[in-house]
Enzyme design. Sequence first.
Site, PDB file in Angstrom:
ATOM      1  N   ARG A  74      -2.439   3.344   0.520  1.00  0.00           N
ATOM      2  CA  ARG A  74      -2.876   1.948   0.460  1.00  0.00           C
ATOM      3  C   ARG A  74      -3.769   1.582   1.648  1.00  0.00           C
ATOM      4  NH1 ARG A  74       1.772  -0.272   1.392  1.00  0.00           N
ATOM      5  NH2 ARG A  74       0.970  -2.391   1.494  1.00  0.00           N
ATOM      6  N   LYS A  75      -4.216   2.560   2.401  1.00  0.00           N
ATOM      7  CA  LYS A  75      -5.190   2.315   3.477  1.00  0.00           C
ATOM      8  C   LYS A  75      -6.571   2.218   2.834  1.00  0.00           C
ATOM      9  CE  LYS A  75      -2.519   4.609   7.084  1.00  0.00           C
ATOM     10  NZ  LYS A  75      -2.450   5.750   8.042  1.00  0.00           N
TER      11      LYS A  75
END
Length: 274
Positions: free
Chosen positions: A124-125
């Site tokens: 989710r970066k």
Amino acid sequence: MLISDIEHYLQEDLGFNDVSCTLVPDMEVHAVIFAKEDCTLAGLDIARSFFDYLGINAETEYDQGNTIREGDVIFSLRGSSVSILRAERVVLNFLGHLCGIATLTRKCVNIVRNFSDAKIACTRKTTPGIREHEKMAVIAGGGDPHRFNLSDAVMIKDNHIKMMGIESAVGSARKRASFTQKIEVEVESTEDALLAARLGADIIMLDNMDPGTVIETMAALKKASVPENIVIEVSGGIGPENLEEYAKTGVHVISMGSLIHQARWVDISLEFLS
């Protein structure tokens, strides 16, 4: 892409007094978008959304995930000269960024394929506002998108464990999660990996472990007769330079934030032919 999103991105680039694009005569022209280096394609659907919105005819012989060479024409465009100029920078930005992600992902997938069938996944970066597109670029490169958002699965991370402990966190997750949501537990030691397995985690993430420790943990899990349906993932500090060593550990998934936040933009250009 939603029309509201298309209009937002165009407005951001054009502003309220676009003199640059209206300097040229508004006439029917032929232009091409081409790669200035080898790459894996992603973002073609996004580019086409802008072309359709602006009434530009766009033709391509390629699909998402295709590999192309330097000089290959990605799109052949026909339409208003002003409209093509207005689409140019936004489309090239999306293509350059997303093809960069797909290209790096494909490189990493190919490295791993020499040693195992482990999946290469992103995290989710991502860049706020365009996560969906970045993760679709990972898919185009042959990778796995992991969770698109927090609702896709329950991940119990280090801060959850610090506040609740693994037992309480897994127990609470079991009570609150839907039957469709898998529960993943992030661990930093072999002992915690074994505990997470005993508690019935669906996925165990070995976080920030060096390859040697990962191998030891995998052996300990096998010795403890951990159910084969439990997915073992490794993450943290992994890039193309050390990926081979992690590919040899026997894990099922290798997740890499670097697929997105360290991907170099691909050099893609637009040129008028007539």
